[in-house]
Motif scaffolding. Structure first.
Motif, PDB file in Angstrom:
ATOM      1  N   SER A  78       0.828  -1.207   0.000  1.00 37.01           N
ATOM      2  CA  SER A  78       0.000   0.000   0.000  1.00 37.01           C
ATOM      3  C   SER A  78       0.864   1.259   0.000  1.00 37.01           C
ATOM      4  O   SER A  78       0.513   2.276  -0.604  1.00 37.01           O
ATOM      5  CB  SER A  78      -0.941   0.011   1.212  1.00 37.01           C
ATOM      6  OG  SER A  78      -0.236   0.266   2.416  1.00 37.01           O
ATOM      7  N   LEU A  79       2.014   1.182   0.666  1.00 38.59           N
ATOM      8  CA  LEU A  79       2.931   2.320   0.679  1.00 38.59           C
ATOM      9  C   LEU A  79       3.509   2.556  -0.709  1.00 38.59           C
ATOM     10  O   LEU A  79       3.671   3.696  -1.149  1.00 38.59           O
ATOM     11  CB  LEU A  79       4.044   2.077   1.689  1.00 38.59           C
ATOM     12  CG  LEU A  79       5.022   3.232   1.928  1.00 38.59           C
ATOM     13  CD1 LEU A  79       4.283   4.487   2.372  1.00 38.59           C
ATOM     14  CD2 LEU A  79       6.065   2.839   2.967  1.00 38.59           C
ATOM     15  N   ALA A  80       3.802   1.476  -1.411  1.00 39.33           N
ATOM     16  CA  ALA A  80       4.306   1.601  -2.779  1.00 39.33           C
ATOM     17  C   ALA A  80       3.235   2.206  -3.693  1.00 39.33           C
ATOM     18  O   ALA A  80       3.538   3.034  -4.555  1.00 39.33           O
ATOM     19  CB  ALA A  80       4.741   0.232  -3.304  1.00 39.33           C
ATOM     20  N   GLY A  93      -1.055  20.464  -5.534  1.00 41.47           N
ATOM     21  CA  GLY A  93      -0.860  21.354  -4.397  1.00 41.47           C
ATOM     22  C   GLY A  93      -1.011  20.720  -3.035  1.00 41.47           C
ATOM     23  O   GLY A  93      -1.092  21.428  -2.025  1.00 41.47           O
ATOM     24  N   ALA A  94      -1.036  19.387  -2.970  1.00 41.51           N
ATOM     25  CA  ALA A  94      -1.226  18.710  -1.693  1.00 41.51           C
ATOM     26  C   ALA A  94       0.076  18.133  -1.154  1.00 41.51           C
ATOM     27  O   ALA A  94       0.974  17.767  -1.917  1.00 41.51           O
ATOM     28  CB  ALA A  94      -2.249  17.585  -1.839  1.00 41.51           C
ATOM     29  N   SER A  95       0.164  18.053   0.166  1.00 41.98           N
ATOM     30  CA  SER A  95       1.288  17.372   0.816  1.00 41.98           C
ATOM     31  C   SER A  95       0.907  15.912   1.012  1.00 41.98           C
ATOM     32  O   SER A  95      -0.162  15.603   1.540  1.00 41.98           O
ATOM     33  CB  SER A  95       1.588  18.005   2.178  1.00 41.98           C
ATOM     34  OG  SER A  95       1.991  19.351   2.044  1.00 41.98           O
ATOM     35  N   ALA A  96       1.771  15.007   0.576  1.00 38.82           N
ATOM     36  CA  ALA A  96       1.547  13.571   0.737  1.00 38.82           C
ATOM     37  C   ALA A  96       2.297  13.093   1.974  1.00 38.82           C
ATOM     38  O   ALA A  96       3.522  13.194   2.038  1.00 38.82           O
ATOM     39  CB  ALA A  96       2.017  12.814  -0.497  1.00 38.82           C
ATOM     40  N   VAL A  97       1.565  12.573   2.940  1.00 36.20           N
ATOM     41  CA  VAL A  97       2.161  12.191   4.228  1.00 36.20           C
ATOM     42  C   VAL A  97       1.784  10.756   4.551  1.00 36.20           C
ATOM     43  O   VAL A  97       0.608  10.379   4.478  1.00 36.20           O
ATOM     44  CB  VAL A  97       1.651  13.106   5.364  1.00 36.20           C
ATOM     45  CG1 VAL A  97       2.257  12.692   6.696  1.00 36.20           C
ATOM     46  CG2 VAL A  97       1.982  14.564   5.058  1.00 36.20           C
ATOM     47  N   THR A  98       2.759   9.944   4.876  1.00 38.99           N
ATOM     48  CA  THR A  98       2.476   8.584   5.319  1.00 38.99           C
ATOM     49  C   THR A  98       2.841   8.449   6.782  1.00 38.99           C
ATOM     50  O   THR A  98       3.881   8.947   7.232  1.00 38.99           O
ATOM     51  CB  THR A  98       3.217   7.539   4.462  1.00 38.99           C
ATOM     52  OG1 THR A  98       2.762   6.231   4.794  1.00 38.99           O
ATOM     53  CG2 THR A  98       4.720   7.606   4.671  1.00 38.99           C
ATOM     54  N   ILE A  99       1.966   7.797   7.545  1.00 42.61           N
ATOM     55  CA  ILE A  99       2.123   7.673   8.995  1.00 42.61           C
ATOM     56  C   ILE A  99       2.055   6.198   9.381  1.00 42.61           C
ATOM     57  O   ILE A  99       1.125   5.484   9.000  1.00 42.61           O
ATOM     58  CB  ILE A  99       1.010   8.440   9.737  1.00 42.61           C
ATOM     59  CG1 ILE A  99       1.049   9.922   9.369  1.00 42.61           C
ATOM     60  CG2 ILE A  99       1.119   8.262  11.237  1.00 42.61           C
ATOM     61  CD1 ILE A  99      -0.100  10.732   9.947  1.00 42.61           C
ATOM     62  N   GLY A 100       3.040   5.743  10.126  1.00 36.32           N
ATOM     63  CA  GLY A 100       3.043   4.350  10.552  1.00 36.32           C
ATOM     64  C   GLY A 100       3.848   4.166  11.812  1.00 36.32           C
ATOM     65  O   GLY A 100       4.636   5.028  12.202  1.00 36.32           O
ATOM     66  N   PRO A 101       3.643   3.021  12.490  1.00 36.88           N
ATOM     67  CA  PRO A 101       4.400   2.738  13.711  1.00 36.88           C
ATOM     68  C   PRO A 101       5.881   2.563  13.431  1.00 36.88           C
ATOM     69  O   PRO A 101       6.727   2.777  14.296  1.00 36.88           O
ATOM     70  CB  PRO A 101       3.763   1.445  14.238  1.00 36.88           C
ATOM     71  CG  PRO A 101       3.138   0.822  13.035  1.00 36.88           C
ATOM     72  CD  PRO A 101       2.691   1.949  12.177  1.00 36.88           C
ATOM     73  N   SER A 102       6.197   2.164  12.213  1.00 33.43           N
ATOM     74  CA  SER A 102       7.586   2.110  11.744  1.00 33.43           C
ATOM     75  C   SER A 102       7.529   2.250  10.241  1.00 33.43           C
ATOM     76  O   SER A 102       6.708   1.621   9.589  1.00 33.43           O
ATOM     77  CB  SER A 102       8.273   0.793  12.127  1.00 33.43           C
ATOM     78  OG  SER A 102       7.618  -0.300  11.522  1.00 33.43           O
ATOM     79  N   ILE A 103       8.362   3.109   9.701  1.00 34.60           N
ATOM     80  CA  ILE A 103       8.319   3.391   8.264  1.00 34.60           C
ATOM     81  C   ILE A 103       9.529   2.765   7.590  1.00 34.60           C
ATOM     82  O   ILE A 103      10.656   3.009   7.981  1.00 34.60           O
ATOM     83  CB  ILE A 103       8.331   4.904   7.991  1.00 34.60           C
ATOM     84  CG1 ILE A 103       7.200   5.593   8.760  1.00 34.60           C
ATOM     85  CG2 ILE A 103       8.218   5.192   6.511  1.00 34.60           C
ATOM     86  CD1 ILE A 103       5.824   5.243   8.291  1.00 34.60           C
ATOM     87  N   GLN A 104       9.259   1.932   6.593  1.00 35.45           N
ATOM     88  CA  GLN A 104      10.385   1.384   5.842  1.00 35.45           C
ATOM     89  C   GLN A 104      10.958   2.473   4.963  1.00 35.45           C
ATOM     90  O   GLN A 104      10.267   3.393   4.549  1.00 35.45           O
ATOM     91  CB  GLN A 104       9.927   0.204   4.984  1.00 35.45           C
ATOM     92  CG  GLN A 104       8.998   0.596   3.838  1.00 35.45           C
ATOM     93  CD  GLN A 104       8.569  -0.625   3.047  1.00 35.45           C
ATOM     94  OE1 GLN A 104       8.487  -1.716   3.577  1.00 35.45           O
ATOM     95  NE2 GLN A 104       8.320  -0.442   1.774  1.00 35.45           N
ATOM     96  N   ALA A 105      12.251   2.403   4.708  1.00 37.88           N
ATOM     97  CA  ALA A 105      12.894   3.399   3.852  1.00 37.88           C
ATOM     98  C   ALA A 105      12.362   3.245   2.431  1.00 37.88           C
ATOM     99  O   ALA A 105      12.467   2.187   1.831  1.00 37.88           O
ATOM    100  CB  ALA A 105      14.398   3.206   3.874  1.00 37.88           C
ATOM    101  N   LEU A 106      11.754   4.303   1.924  1.00 32.63           N
ATOM    102  CA  LEU A 106      11.276   4.276   0.555  1.00 32.63           C
ATOM    103  C   LEU A 106      12.467   4.374  -0.395  1.00 32.63           C
ATOM    104  O   LEU A 106      13.463   5.008  -0.088  1.00 32.63           O
ATOM    105  CB  LEU A 106      10.344   5.456   0.296  1.00 32.63           C
ATOM    106  CG  LEU A 106       9.024   5.477   1.058  1.00 32.63           C
ATOM    107  CD1 LEU A 106       8.319   6.795   0.811  1.00 32.63           C
ATOM    108  CD2 LEU A 106       8.146   4.332   0.623  1.00 32.63           C
TER     109      LEU A 106
END
Length: 221
Positions: A78-80, A93-106
Motif C-alpha cells: 500500500s505504501l508503494a 498542491g497537496a502534501s503527501a504524508v504517510t504515517i506508521g508505527p515504523s516506516i520502511q525506507a522508501l
C-alpha cells in the motif's frame, strides 16, 4: 508438501486473516469520518525533524496515509501504491504524508521524495483518529513472528493494539473532505477517488470558478 498439508495451511491462513478483519471491524464506529475536523499532531520525520499538521495545512491540502508498517507485506504494498501517485498529489498542491508505527525506507525515486514519512511510534495519532483495534490473543504470536511490536504505552491491561489502514484528505481549513478506512488490509489503495476529491478542492479549480463567476457578473453589467 502434501496436498492435505498445503490445504490445511491455506485454510489456517484465511482463518487468521478473517479473525483479524473481524476484530478490526470495531474501527468502523471509532474512525474519523468526512466532515469532521482532523486533530492536529506533531510527529518526527525520517531525519528526526518535528513536522506538524498545522504547518502542512498552511501550505495546502494534506493527504494522510495511515499504514500498518513495513512488517506487513500488504502494508508495504500500500505504501508503494501511495508513492506511485505522490507526484500527482504534489502537482495538485497537496502534501503527501504517510504515517506508521515504523516506516520502511522508501526507494529514493522522484515519487518517494514527494512523500513525508512520519513515525507514530506509540500510535498516539492513530488512536486519536480512531484507527486502532485490539488484536485477539490467538494471533499475537503470529504477528510477533512477522515482526510486529505493539505500542508500549497502552492504557489498557492486556492490550495489543494494531493500526488499520486509512486515507484522509484534509482541506486547508483542517476539515476531512475524504475518508477511506480499510478494515480489510488486503485491499489495494484506490487513487481515483482521492485524486478526484483533491481536484475538486485544488486552488486551480477554485481559481477557475472565481474567473467564471466574475465573467458571468461582468457580462450582466
Amino acid at each position: 508438501m502434501s496436498t492435505a498439508h498445503h490445504t490445511s495451511s491455506v485454510t489456517g491462513l484465511h482463518s487468521n486473516i478473517e479473525l483479524a478483519v473481524a476484530a478490526a471491524s470495531r474501527v468502523s464506529s471509532t474512525a474519523l469520518q468526512a466532515g469532521m475536523r482532523a486533530p492536529l499532531f506533531a510527529l518526527a520525520d525520517a531525519e528526526g525533524k518535528e513536522i506538524t499538521l498545522e504547518a502542512l495545512l498552511d501550505a495546502g491540502p494534506v493527504v494522510l496515509n495511515f499504514f500498518r508498517g513495513a512488517w506487513c507485506s500488504y502494508g508495504a504494498r500500500s505504501l508503494a501504491d501511495f508513492s506511485a501517485v505522490a507526484e500527482e498529489l504534489a502537482a495538485l498542491g497537496a502534501s503527501a504524508v504517510t504515517i506508521g508505527p515504523s516506516i520502511q525506507a522508501l526507494q529514493r525515486s522522484t515519487s518517494a521524495a514527494a512523500i513525508t514519512e512520519l513515525y507514530d511510534v506509540d500510535m498516539e495519532v492513530a488512536r486519536t483518529y480512531g484507527l486502532t483495534f485490539n488484536l485477539p490473543s490467538s494471533l499475537r504470536q503470529l504477528y510477533r513472528q512477522l515482526g510486529y511490536q505493539p505500542p508500549n504505552n497502552s492504557d489498557m491491561a492486556d492490550s495489543w493494539l494494531v493500526p488499520v489502514p486509512a486515507m484522509y484528505l484534509v482541506n486547508r481549513d483542517g476539515v476531512i473532505v475524504l475518508a477511506s478506512v480499510e478494515l480489510d488490509y488486503r485491499k489495494r489503495f484506490g487513487a481515483a477517488s482521492l485524486l478526484g476529491a483533491l481536484k475538486a478542492i485544488s486552488p486551480a479549480k477554485r481559481q477557475r470558478r472565481v474567473q467564471i463567476s466574475t465573467c458571468h457578473r461582468d457580462c450582466r453589467t
